[in-house]
Write a protein that holds these residues in place. Sequence first.
Motif, PDB file in Angstrom:
ATOM      1  N   GLU A 164     -29.004 -28.382 -84.335  1.00 45.04           N
ATOM      2  CA  GLU A 164     -28.980 -26.947 -84.008  1.00 45.04           C
ATOM      3  C   GLU A 164     -28.566 -26.112 -85.203  1.00 45.04           C
ATOM      4  N   GLN A 165     -27.634 -26.649 -85.978  1.00 47.61           N
ATOM      5  CA  GLN A 165     -27.143 -25.929 -87.159  1.00 47.61           C
ATOM      6  C   GLN A 165     -28.217 -25.812 -88.234  1.00 47.61           C
ATOM      7  N   LEU A 166     -28.923 -26.905 -88.450  1.00 47.50           N
ATOM      8  CA  LEU A 166     -29.737 -26.974 -89.666  1.00 47.50           C
ATOM      9  C   LEU A 166     -31.229 -26.741 -89.451  1.00 47.50           C
ATOM     10  N   CYS A 167     -31.754 -27.100 -88.277  1.00 46.99           N
ATOM     11  CA  CYS A 167     -33.216 -27.172 -88.166  1.00 46.99           C
ATOM     12  C   CYS A 167     -33.854 -25.901 -87.618  1.00 46.99           C
ATOM     13  N   ASP A 168     -34.920 -25.483 -88.290  1.00 43.09           N
ATOM     14  CA  ASP A 168     -35.725 -24.393 -87.757  1.00 43.09           C
ATOM     15  C   ASP A 168     -36.588 -24.918 -86.615  1.00 43.09           C
ATOM     16  N   ARG A 169     -37.041 -26.132 -86.789  1.00 40.46           N
ATOM     17  CA  ARG A 169     -37.975 -26.702 -85.829  1.00 40.46           C
ATOM     18  C   ARG A 169     -37.709 -28.198 -85.776  1.00 40.46           C
ATOM     19  N   LEU A 170     -37.919 -28.794 -84.623  1.00 38.91           N
ATOM     20  CA  LEU A 170     -37.669 -30.224 -84.555  1.00 38.91           C
ATOM     21  C   LEU A 170     -38.538 -30.884 -83.502  1.00 38.91           C
ATOM     22  N   VAL A 171     -38.631 -32.190 -83.639  1.00 41.15           N
ATOM     23  CA  VAL A 171     -39.293 -32.976 -82.606  1.00 41.15           C
ATOM     24  C   VAL A 171     -38.259 -33.948 -82.046  1.00 41.15           C
ATOM     25  N   VAL A 172     -38.368 -34.209 -80.747  1.00 44.92           N
ATOM     26  CA  VAL A 172     -37.525 -35.236 -80.140  1.00 44.92           C
ATOM     27  C   VAL A 172     -38.387 -36.474 -80.017  1.00 44.92           C
ATOM     28  N   MET A 173     -37.957 -37.549 -80.666  1.00 43.66           N
ATOM     29  CA  MET A 173     -38.708 -38.800 -80.598  1.00 43.66           C
ATOM     30  C   MET A 173     -38.040 -39.750 -79.621  1.00 43.66           C
ATOM     31  N   ASP A 174     -38.856 -40.495 -78.912  1.00 40.63           N
ATOM     32  CA  ASP A 174     -38.319 -41.516 -78.009  1.00 40.63           C
ATOM     33  C   ASP A 174     -39.329 -42.650 -77.928  1.00 40.63           C
ATOM     34  N   ALA A 208     -41.528 -36.684 -77.830  1.00 38.76           N
ATOM     35  CA  ALA A 208     -41.341 -36.278 -76.439  1.00 38.76           C
ATOM     36  C   ALA A 208     -41.388 -34.762 -76.309  1.00 38.76           C
ATOM     37  N   ALA A 209     -41.023 -34.042 -77.346  1.00 36.42           N
ATOM     38  CA  ALA A 209     -41.046 -32.572 -77.297  1.00 36.42           C
ATOM     39  C   ALA A 209     -40.981 -32.024 -78.714  1.00 36.42           C
ATOM     40  N   GLU A 210     -41.439 -30.797 -78.860  1.00 36.59           N
ATOM     41  CA  GLU A 210     -41.456 -30.185 -80.180  1.00 36.59           C
ATOM     42  C   GLU A 210     -41.187 -28.697 -80.052  1.00 36.59           C
ATOM     43  N   GLY A 211     -40.452 -28.122 -80.999  1.00 36.69           N
ATOM     44  CA  GLY A 211     -40.219 -26.680 -80.982  1.00 36.69           C
ATOM     45  C   GLY A 211     -38.965 -26.319 -81.743  1.00 36.69           C
ATOM     46  N   SER A 212     -38.578 -25.032 -81.706  1.00 33.13           N
ATOM     47  CA  SER A 212     -37.312 -24.638 -82.320  1.00 33.13           C
ATOM     48  C   SER A 212     -36.214 -25.042 -81.352  1.00 33.13           C
ATOM     49  N   PRO A 213     -34.976 -25.144 -81.815  1.00 32.31           N
ATOM     50  CA  PRO A 213     -33.903 -25.518 -80.889  1.00 32.31           C
ATOM     51  C   PRO A 213     -33.875 -24.595 -79.666  1.00 32.31           C
ATOM     52  N   ARG A 214     -34.048 -23.286 -79.916  1.00 32.19           N
ATOM     53  CA  ARG A 214     -34.019 -22.322 -78.794  1.00 32.19           C
ATOM     54  C   ARG A 214     -35.166 -22.576 -77.816  1.00 32.19           C
ATOM     55  N   GLN A 215     -36.362 -22.757 -78.380  1.00 29.86           N
ATOM     56  CA  GLN A 215     -37.533 -23.009 -77.513  1.00 29.86           C
ATOM     57  C   GLN A 215     -37.326 -24.254 -76.658  1.00 29.86           C
ATOM     58  N   LEU A 256     -16.448 -26.771 -65.787  1.00 29.03           N
ATOM     59  CA  LEU A 256     -16.727 -26.050 -67.025  1.00 29.03           C
ATOM     60  C   LEU A 256     -18.137 -25.479 -66.917  1.00 29.03           C
ATOM     61  N   VAL A 257     -18.253 -24.186 -67.182  1.00 29.03           N
ATOM     62  CA  VAL A 257     -19.593 -23.578 -67.244  1.00 29.03           C
ATOM     63  C   VAL A 257     -19.873 -23.285 -68.712  1.00 29.03           C
ATOM     64  N   ARG A 258     -20.987 -23.771 -69.190  1.00 28.97           N
ATOM     65  CA  ARG A 258     -21.313 -23.549 -70.609  1.00 28.97           C
ATOM     66  C   ARG A 258     -22.795 -23.270 -70.751  1.00 28.97           C
ATOM     67  N   ARG A 259     -23.187 -22.855 -71.963  1.00 28.77           N
ATOM     68  CA  ARG A 259     -24.602 -22.648 -72.243  1.00 28.77           C
ATOM     69  C   ARG A 259     -25.263 -24.001 -72.482  1.00 28.77           C
ATOM     70  N   SER A 260     -26.539 -24.078 -72.222  1.00 30.37           N
ATOM     71  CA  SER A 260     -27.272 -25.307 -72.517  1.00 30.37           C
ATOM     72  C   SER A 260     -27.352 -25.525 -74.025  1.00 30.37           C
ATOM     73  N   THR A 261     -27.304 -26.776 -74.405  1.00 34.93           N
ATOM     74  CA  THR A 261     -27.455 -27.108 -75.816  1.00 34.93           C
ATOM     75  C   THR A 261     -28.595 -28.116 -75.965  1.00 34.93           C
ATOM     76  N   LEU A 262     -28.856 -28.480 -77.192  1.00 37.09           N
ATOM     77  CA  LEU A 262     -29.896 -29.483 -77.449  1.00 37.09           C
ATOM     78  C   LEU A 262     -29.549 -30.815 -76.803  1.00 37.09           C
ATOM     79  N   GLU A 263     -28.241 -31.058 -76.655  1.00 42.29           N
ATOM     80  CA  GLU A 263     -27.823 -32.310 -76.045  1.00 42.29           C
ATOM     81  C   GLU A 263     -28.379 -32.439 -74.629  1.00 42.29           C
ATOM     82  N   ASP A 264     -28.435 -31.319 -73.925  1.00 40.74           N
ATOM     83  CA  ASP A 264     -28.982 -31.338 -72.566  1.00 40.74           C
ATOM     84  C   ASP A 264     -30.475 -31.657 -72.599  1.00 40.74           C
ATOM     85  N   VAL A 265     -31.154 -31.069 -73.583  1.00 36.64           N
ATOM     86  CA  VAL A 265     -32.585 -31.347 -73.743  1.00 36.64           C
ATOM     87  C   VAL A 265     -32.775 -32.833 -74.035  1.00 36.64           C
ATOM     88  N   PHE A 266     -31.938 -33.316 -74.911  1.00 38.39           N
ATOM     89  CA  PHE A 266     -32.011 -34.710 -75.347  1.00 38.39           C
ATOM     90  C   PHE A 266     -31.798 -35.659 -74.168  1.00 38.39           C
TER      91      PHE A 266
END
Lengths: 319, 269
Positions: free
Chosen positions: A208-218, A223-230, A299-309
């Motif tokens: 999330e800190q470094l990448c403009d765009r990423l793919v999740v590989m499995d 498995a998915a592609e896009g910016s962290p926000r997307q 705890l209520v928090r915002r979704s992060t990439l970890e949730d996507v992962f």
Amino acid sequence: MPLYRVGAVTESMILARGLRKSFGDFEAVKGIDVDVRRGEAFGFLGPNGAGKSSTMRMIASVSPISGGSLQILGMDPATDGPAIRGRLGVCPQEDTLDNELNVRDNLYIYGRYFGIPKGEVNSRVDELLEFVSLTEKAKAKVEDLSGGMKRRLTIARSLVNRPDLLLLDEPTTGLDPQARHVLWDQLFRLKQAGVTLVITTHYMDEAEQLCDRLVVMDKGLIAAEGSPRQLIEEHSTREVTELRFGITDETNPHELIAEKVEDLGRLEVLPDRILVYSPDGEEVIAKVHERGLDPIGVLVRRSTLEDVFLKLTGRTLVD
Amino acid sequence: MASTVPDTGLSLVTGTLRQTDYWWTVFKRTWKGGVINSFVSPLFYVVAMGVLLGGFIAGDPAKLEGATSYLAFIVPGLVATHAMTIAVGETTYPVMGAVKWHKTYYSMIATPLEPRHLVAAHMMFVLFRLATACGVFMLVLAPFGVFESWWGPFLAFGSQLLVGMAFAGLVYGYSTRIRSESAFGVLFRLGVLPLTLFSGAFFPISNLGPVLEWVARLTPLWHGVNLSRMFCLDTVDWPLAALNAVVLVAAVVVGWFWSVSGLEQRLAD
């Protein structure tokens, strides 16, 4: 003199179509499409064994592809490997520094492999030592450095040829939080200077800190592609509610309780808590209490990439 | 494959020369240990075997392939054997270390360098080690009157380099193909030790009996020992010398391709 100068042309740095890698019967990469453009910070996320490192070695033009097509900097690694490698910086997962040499010699000798003249290498080495804050350690033996220092030295080494494309395979694995932040800062500076970064990691905060765009590989596939926000918007909800219940006996209480809240949103039942994916966390908590459940922690928090992962790659532990 | 040269690749010479600074630092780091191994240990052998043990052996040229003393007989073979030992030492643990333990080869091939450049530079370093070790050894032995002509020792020196390089290539290729260092134990016990003892360095191979004598003739070390000895003792049988040289050159060539293909396969995994 600036540490870096990179042209502003938008061009494809990595172009892979149906890329495959097999080792005997085992297929590590099963046909992936990747397109990385100049100046981007691109990430490969995935659990261990997802095929990230195999992909990186093909991109680094040291491991021949088993199928599909791959172009790096507009060239074919099978025929133009040396020319491609001359313009790449590679920071491998394991430190491959020469333990017998001192810090400065590690950089100097590596620079000579690229055919950079002695005087030029010397001045670049001074610059790079400064950049990674190792000037004071120039004469130290590599084996006397801390883990974080070794990583920084490896990154400095990967920059000695002023690469157009920097490949970082799990750059902060095994580092303490302070060392990670120092490294992130340095990578961020490189990104600001226009260096194209390709990073593999299994740290979501790093991606999330470094990448403009990423793919999740499995399992060798994307498995998915896009910016962290997307990715978060597509694969998760705005908020996540974490519910933790006390343990009464050997069984996992979360499995039983999950049945009572399964209508509140998509659930992830972890060994120590339940994650409820629903846009409004406060509403979830209110309903949980209405049903007579009494979590010991919420705890209520915002979704992060970890949730996507978690959603995309499952919760099975891969060793 | 070893024969494919990419269009954009560096020439063998350029790629090799780019590693000069690396090998220079390796030399600066290791030369003190090298002095002990290269000069002191073989000198012990010369004194113990050649002078002290040799004192009990009659210097009969008919039985010692033309040597007038056991010292003169043993010296050319010892130096050739020593060349093999140095070559094996430089191409076993250092190669496995760069592949398996320190992984420095992996960082080297992330640059424009290719496996053939790494092999070539390593071989140049082995050649340098052989040249200094055998050269100094031969110089030290000159005053002992073990050379029968002024020109023979120079050709003997060349044959020592040749036999060293033959082993360097063959063993380097072996080192790239094994996964565990315990395989070196097999190499040392079943390869280096029997070769050292039975390839004609310490006694004429005719003493082995007709069958084993021919087995000895098939080993690369015997060709080096024989060549080195014929030149030192000025008993050159030129057709045999040509055969010895051809065998050793062939071993060097085979060793080169065997090493390059081994390293290419290993580093592409």
